[in-house]
Write an enzyme that holds these catalytic residues in place. Structure first.
Site, PDB file in Angstrom:
ATOM      1  N   THR A  73       0.831  -1.208   0.000  1.00 30.22           N
ATOM      2  CA  THR A  73       0.000   0.000   0.000  1.00 30.22           C
ATOM      3  C   THR A  73       0.866   1.260   0.000  1.00 30.22           C
ATOM      4  O   THR A  73       0.529   2.254  -0.638  1.00 30.22           O
ATOM      5  CB  THR A  73      -0.912   0.021   1.241  1.00 30.22           C
ATOM      6  OG1 THR A  73      -1.553  -1.244   1.382  1.00 30.22           O
ATOM      7  CG2 THR A  73      -1.958   1.105   1.135  1.00 30.22           C
ATOM      8  N   ARG A 112       7.863  -2.719   2.720  1.00 32.47           N
ATOM      9  CA  ARG A 112       8.043  -2.830   4.172  1.00 32.47           C
ATOM     10  C   ARG A 112       8.401  -4.259   4.525  1.00 32.47           C
ATOM     11  O   ARG A 112       7.726  -5.192   4.086  1.00 32.47           O
ATOM     12  CB  ARG A 112       6.760  -2.438   4.904  1.00 32.47           C
ATOM     13  CG  ARG A 112       6.513  -0.976   4.796  1.00 32.47           C
ATOM     14  CD  ARG A 112       5.361  -0.514   5.642  1.00 32.47           C
ATOM     15  NE  ARG A 112       4.990   0.816   5.189  1.00 32.47           N
ATOM     16  CZ  ARG A 112       3.993   1.527   5.675  1.00 32.47           C
ATOM     17  NH1 ARG A 112       3.247   1.044   6.632  1.00 32.47           N
ATOM     18  NH2 ARG A 112       3.728   2.722   5.189  1.00 32.47           N
ATOM     19  N   HIS A 152       3.392   3.477  10.668  1.00 31.91           N
ATOM     20  CA  HIS A 152       2.821   3.127  11.968  1.00 31.91           C
ATOM     21  C   HIS A 152       3.342   1.789  12.495  1.00 31.91           C
ATOM     22  O   HIS A 152       3.010   1.407  13.608  1.00 31.91           O
ATOM     23  CB  HIS A 152       1.302   3.060  11.845  1.00 31.91           C
ATOM     24  CG  HIS A 152       0.851   2.065  10.824  1.00 31.91           C
ATOM     25  ND1 HIS A 152       1.013   2.275   9.480  1.00 31.91           N
ATOM     26  CD2 HIS A 152       0.285   0.846  10.952  1.00 31.91           C
ATOM     27  CE1 HIS A 152       0.542   1.232   8.823  1.00 31.91           C
ATOM     28  NE2 HIS A 152       0.112   0.348   9.685  1.00 31.91           N
ATOM     29  N   LYS A 201      10.186   3.910   0.375  1.00 27.10           N
ATOM     30  CA  LYS A 201       9.274   4.176  -0.733  1.00 27.10           C
ATOM     31  C   LYS A 201       9.776   5.336  -1.572  1.00 27.10           C
ATOM     32  O   LYS A 201      10.562   6.168  -1.104  1.00 27.10           O
ATOM     33  CB  LYS A 201       7.850   4.415  -0.253  1.00 27.10           C
ATOM     34  CG  LYS A 201       7.621   5.706   0.482  1.00 27.10           C
ATOM     35  CD  LYS A 201       6.117   5.881   0.656  1.00 27.10           C
ATOM     36  CE  LYS A 201       5.791   7.159   1.373  1.00 27.10           C
ATOM     37  NZ  LYS A 201       4.362   7.449   1.358  1.00 27.10           N
ATOM     38  N   ASP A 235       2.362  11.298   9.025  1.00 21.40           N
ATOM     39  CA  ASP A 235       1.306  11.572   8.046  1.00 21.40           C
ATOM     40  C   ASP A 235      -0.092  11.262   8.577  1.00 21.40           C
ATOM     41  O   ASP A 235      -1.083  11.673   7.986  1.00 21.40           O
ATOM     42  CB  ASP A 235       1.571  10.877   6.699  1.00 21.40           C
ATOM     43  CG  ASP A 235       1.755   9.390   6.816  1.00 21.40           C
ATOM     44  OD1 ASP A 235       1.674   8.854   7.938  1.00 21.40           O
ATOM     45  OD2 ASP A 235       1.992   8.751   5.767  1.00 21.40           O
ATOM     46  N   THR A 255      -7.646   2.119  -1.314  1.00 18.50           N
ATOM     47  CA  THR A 255      -6.841   2.440  -0.136  1.00 18.50           C
ATOM     48  C   THR A 255      -5.418   2.830  -0.526  1.00 18.50           C
ATOM     49  O   THR A 255      -4.806   2.187  -1.369  1.00 18.50           O
ATOM     50  CB  THR A 255      -6.821   1.214   0.802  1.00 18.50           C
ATOM     51  OG1 THR A 255      -8.138   1.016   1.289  1.00 18.50           O
ATOM     52  CG2 THR A 255      -5.871   1.419   1.957  1.00 18.50           C
ATOM     53  N   GLU A 310      -8.652   9.236   4.581  1.00 22.99           N
ATOM     54  CA  GLU A 310      -8.837   7.801   4.737  1.00 22.99           C
ATOM     55  C   GLU A 310      -9.304   7.516   6.155  1.00 22.99           C
ATOM     56  O   GLU A 310      -8.965   8.256   7.086  1.00 22.99           O
ATOM     57  CB  GLU A 310      -7.522   7.056   4.493  1.00 22.99           C
ATOM     58  CG  GLU A 310      -7.016   7.154   3.070  1.00 22.99           C
ATOM     59  CD  GLU A 310      -5.848   6.200   2.843  1.00 22.99           C
ATOM     60  OE1 GLU A 310      -6.095   5.109   2.324  1.00 22.99           O
ATOM     61  OE2 GLU A 310      -4.720   6.546   3.211  1.00 22.99           O
ATOM     62  N   GLU A 311     -10.003   6.388   6.303  1.00 22.05           N
ATOM     63  CA  GLU A 311     -10.494   6.003   7.629  1.00 22.05           C
ATOM     64  C   GLU A 311      -9.349   5.668   8.580  1.00 22.05           C
ATOM     65  O   GLU A 311      -9.546   5.591   9.783  1.00 22.05           O
ATOM     66  CB  GLU A 311     -11.461   4.821   7.534  1.00 22.05           C
ATOM     67  CG  GLU A 311     -10.990   3.616   6.732  1.00 22.05           C
ATOM     68  CD  GLU A 311      -9.750   2.931   7.247  1.00 22.05           C
ATOM     69  OE1 GLU A 311      -9.666   2.732   8.466  1.00 22.05           O
ATOM     70  OE2 GLU A 311      -8.876   2.598   6.436  1.00 22.05           O
ATOM     71  N   SER A 312      -8.155   5.458   8.043  1.00 24.90           N
ATOM     72  CA  SER A 312      -7.010   5.018   8.845  1.00 24.90           C
ATOM     73  C   SER A 312      -6.255   6.205   9.443  1.00 24.90           C
ATOM     74  O   SER A 312      -5.035   6.196   9.474  1.00 24.90           O
ATOM     75  CB  SER A 312      -6.079   4.187   7.976  1.00 24.90           C
ATOM     76  OG  SER A 312      -5.721   4.915   6.796  1.00 24.90           O
ATOM     77  N   LYS A 346      -0.750  12.363   2.981  1.00 25.40           N
ATOM     78  CA  LYS A 346      -1.560  12.764   4.113  1.00 25.40           C
ATOM     79  C   LYS A 346      -0.651  13.473   5.101  1.00 25.40           C
ATOM     80  O   LYS A 346       0.562  13.292   5.068  1.00 25.40           O
ATOM     81  CB  LYS A 346      -2.274  11.568   4.732  1.00 25.40           C
ATOM     82  CG  LYS A 346      -1.404  10.365   5.098  1.00 25.40           C
ATOM     83  CD  LYS A 346      -2.308   9.192   5.455  1.00 25.40           C
ATOM     84  CE  LYS A 346      -1.540   7.950   5.912  1.00 25.40           C
ATOM     85  NZ  LYS A 346      -0.868   7.242   4.825  1.00 25.40           N
ATOM     86  N   ARG A 379      -8.794  -6.587   7.487  1.00 23.08           N
ATOM     87  CA  ARG A 379      -9.470  -5.372   7.931  1.00 23.08           C
ATOM     88  C   ARG A 379     -10.954  -5.496   7.574  1.00 23.08           C
ATOM     89  O   ARG A 379     -11.298  -5.714   6.413  1.00 23.08           O
ATOM     90  CB  ARG A 379      -8.876  -4.139   7.259  1.00 23.08           C
ATOM     91  CG  ARG A 379      -7.388  -3.946   7.526  1.00 23.08           C
ATOM     92  CD  ARG A 379      -7.004  -2.480   7.436  1.00 23.08           C
ATOM     93  NE  ARG A 379      -5.565  -2.287   7.322  1.00 23.08           N
ATOM     94  CZ  ARG A 379      -4.689  -2.396   8.333  1.00 23.08           C
ATOM     95  NH1 ARG A 379      -5.120  -2.742   9.542  1.00 23.08           N
ATOM     96  NH2 ARG A 379      -3.403  -2.190   8.136  1.00 23.08           N
TER      97      ARG A 379
HETATM   98  C1  VG1 Z   1      -2.870   1.190   5.769  1.00 21.31           C
HETATM   99  C2  VG1 Z   1      -4.139   2.010   5.763  1.00 21.31           C
HETATM  100  C3  VG1 Z   1      -4.177   2.914   4.548  1.00 21.31           C
HETATM  101  C4  VG1 Z   1      -2.922   3.787   4.546  1.00 21.31           C
HETATM  102  C5  VG1 Z   1      -1.692   2.909   4.601  1.00 21.31           C
HETATM  103  C6  VG1 Z   1      -0.409   3.704   4.700  1.00 21.31           C
HETATM  104  O1  VG1 Z   1      -2.835   0.355   4.632  1.00 21.31           O
HETATM  105  O2  VG1 Z   1      -5.267   1.172   5.793  1.00 21.31           O
HETATM  106  O3  VG1 Z   1      -5.340   3.676   4.577  1.00 21.31           O
HETATM  107  O4  VG1 Z   1      -2.876   4.568   3.375  1.00 21.31           O
HETATM  108  O5  VG1 Z   1      -1.754   2.059   5.743  1.00 21.31           O
HETATM  109  O6  VG1 Z   1      -0.432   4.536   5.811  1.00 21.31           O
HETATM  110  P1  VG1 Z   1      -3.239  -1.206   4.687  1.00 21.31           P
HETATM  111  O7  VG1 Z   1      -2.961  -1.736   3.308  1.00 21.31           O
HETATM  112  O8  VG1 Z   1      -2.412  -1.811   5.769  1.00 21.31           O
HETATM  113  O9  VG1 Z   1      -4.671  -1.247   5.054  1.00 21.31           O
HETATM  114  V1  VG1 Z   1       0.982   4.908   6.589  1.00 21.31           V
HETATM  115  O10 VG1 Z   1       0.671   6.158   7.592  1.00 21.31           O
HETATM  116  O11 VG1 Z   1       1.277   3.383   7.340  1.00 21.31           O
HETATM  117  O12 VG1 Z   1       2.109   5.157   5.435  1.00 21.31           O
HETATM  118 CO    CO Z   2       2.295   7.011   8.254  1.00 22.32          CO
END
Ligand code: VG1
Ligand code: CO
Length: 542
Positions: free
Chosen positions: A18, A22, A113, A125, A280, A343, A362-364, A375, A495
């Site tokens: 995403t 990682r 995170h 990235k 972010d 996403t 985003e909801e996250s 973000k 999720r």
């Molecule tokens: C998660 C979140 C997504 C966000 C991504 C990167 O992805 O759901 O909304 O854009 O993390 O955020 P996933 O594929 O694990 O659902 V960040 O702040 O970790 O760069």
């Molecule tokens: Co982040």
């Protein structure tokens, strides 16, 4: 110093998810691992004569990885790299530096995170010249390149002194070490009414900002305490640590529990916020009231015009598909376009570049605008502060008025972490297969009106992204969404996203898990979560 061409062989699994590649830190520290991926980046986007930004969230291995990337950049013929001091830049600050200096892009070292440390996670990235994450076609090309790589280029020799501000050279390459905070803080000051916010603080307004021992500490101290006059001690966990103090730098009620406890205590400040590893994401909390990220997006969209940068109104709003439709209702009321994307922030870039949207979310716990192409946690906190300073109401009052006007989209996300990948894949495959037969089906007294696997056609460049998550929509617009995370490094994370709309005026003050109870039960039955994964209950509820 000598230029070396090092023979290598492809390493399996270097596929960005995403948000970048990682992996466990030890994997990144393994022979050729980082080098292969960085060479693949340069092979795809080009290096000779180019200028890039480099920085990371300061986690374990950040500084060492930066030296490798710099020596590879020099050997690949890069003309100039702008690096944050100590190899540190928050993700939004990196995006801003790319745009401000009109570079050819940037490399960001972060697993966001995810926890940091020798036994935790690391990530890399690439962001494009617009400041935004590379789109899928580019990350796919990088991945393909890692499967055929035979050599990488690197200088052997001295390190750059990343503690020293100013210009240095690595071979013929210029390295400009810059303060990570200065330009970003100036950008924030250009967007918001700092005078109004400072007046609010001077009048006794109290705030707690939890930087979670991650990258935003110095940014938050400079902006909130030094420039806006918030009391000393407003920012807690302000010192960035390589292992984030052993905690999850994820701003949600589970991992930012100390902040939540304070915000729900007798002595709660007026406003609380937290941000993630790379700065972010944001969580916003009022005194005694939690703001769900989907609601935060909607409130920011509805009130953005109260901040100087958005006083002329917003062009449109975009949200990721699993994010609640609360923002769509605001867009409709404002008479602007709204978009539903897969996403990940990379899908907002084209819409922002084309001027179709101003605010995205985003909801996250991610919200942002066209000021950068990521973000931006502190941006969201400052927009909230600007709105609070103008409206002179509490967070609770603002939310209550918002729901009274637009209705309330009850929303929750349930995460089931570290499931065996084969079990999670089998569950999703079975669910996808069952979708056509679900339409018209009754469950928990509700009728299923639509069921599909979300596919997105980018309205700007026409590119298509398929299989972005299963959506099951009921006749009253309630919704279940299921997808597997693309940022984890261990097994699979399921999720489960849950949403129910209540128009009001009755029923606007329910507890979200209760308001969603029937939908949660339906989701478990329809997906067979327990029978496939053995899990009855989620690990994290947000
Ligand atoms: C998660 C979140 C997504 C966000 C991504 C990167 O992805 O759901 O909304 O854009 O993390 O955020 P996933 O594929 O694990 O659902 V960040 O702040 O970790 O760069
Ligand atoms: Co982040």
């Amino acid at each position: 110093m000598s230029h070396q061409t090092i023979a290598t062989t492809p390493i399996a699994g270097q596929k960005p998810g995403t948000s970048g590649l990682r992996k466990k830190t030890r994997v990144f520290m393994g022979p050729h691992y980082l080098e292969n991926f960085v060479q693949a980046i340069f092979d795809v986007v080009g290096a000779a004569g180019k200028c890039f930004v480099l920085g990371g969230d300061g986690r374990f291995f950040n500084a060492e990885a930066a030296q490798v990337i710099l020596r590879m950049a020099a050997a690949n013929g890069v003309a100039r790299v702008i690096v944050g001091q100590g190899a540190v830049l928050s993700t939004p600050a990196a995006s801003h530096l790319i745009r401000l200096n009109q570079t050819d892009g940037g490399i960001i070292m972060s697993a966001s995170h995810n926890p940091g440390g020798l036994d935790e996670d690391f990530g890399v990235k690439f962001n494009m010249e617009n400041g935004g994450p590379a789109p899928e076609a580019v990350t796919e090309a990088m991945y393909k390149r890692t499967t055929e790589i035979e050599a990488y280029q690197i200088w052997q020799g001295q390190d750059v002194d990343l503690g020293r501000l100013g210009r240095q050279h690595l071979g013929a390459m210029i390295v400009d070490v810059v303060d990570p905070v200065t330009d970003y803080a100036a950008l924030m000051e250009s967007l918001f009414d700092f005078k109004a916010i400072a007046t609010m603080f001077a009048g006794g307004f109290s705030m707690r900002m939890d930087s979670m021992s991650a990258v935003t500490g110095p940014y938050a101290v400079e902006i909130l305490q030094n420039r806006l006059g918030a009391a000393a001690g407003t920012v807690i966990n302000a010192q960035a640590l390589p292992d984030f103090g052993g905690l999850h730098p994820d701003p949600n009620p589970t991992w930012a529990k100390a902040l939540m406890d304070e915000m729900f205590s007798q002595a709660a400040p007026d406003f609380g916020a937290a941000s993630d590893g790379d700065g972010d994401r944001n969580m916003v909390v009022g005194r005694g009231i939690y703001v769900s990220p989907s609601d935060s997006l909607a409130v920011l969209a509805a009130n953005a015009h109260l901040a100087p940068a958005y006083a002329g109104g917003i062009a449109g709003v975009a949200r990721s598909m699993p994010t609640s439709a609360a923002a769509d209702r605001v867009a409709r009321a404002l008479g602007v376009e709204s978009f539903e994307t897969p996403t990940g922030w990379k899908f907002f870039g084209n819409l922002l570049d084309a001027g179709r949207v101003t605010i995205c979310g985003e909801e996250s716990f991610g919200t942002g605008s066209d000021h950068v192409r990521e973000k931006d946690g502190l941006w969201a906190v400052l927009l909230w502060l600007n709105i609070l300073a103008v409206r002179k109401q509490s967070v609770a009052q603002i939310l209550a008025e918002h729901w009274a006007k637009f209705g309330r989209n009850y929303y929750s996300r349930h995460d089931f972490e570290a499931i065996a990948s084969d079990k999670a894949d089998a569950m999703m495959a079975a669910l996808r297969q069952s979708l056509p037969s679900l339409i018209g089906h009754q469950i928990e007294g509700m009728q299923i009106a639509a069921a599909d696997d979300f596919a997105y056609t980018d309205p700007v460049d026409g590119s298509i992204s398929r299989a972005q998550g299963v959506r099951i929509v009921f006749a009253d617009d309630s919704r279940i969404v299921l997808r597997l995370s693309g940022t984890g490094t261990q097994g699979a994370t399921l999720r489960l996203y849950l949403e129910r709309y209540v128009a009001g005026p009755e029923g606007l003050d329910l507890e979200p898990q209760q308001a969603l109870a029937a939908i949660i039960r339906a989701a478990h039955t329809l997906a067979g979560i327990e029978s496939f994964t053995g899990r009855q209950a989620p690990d994290v509820i947000t």
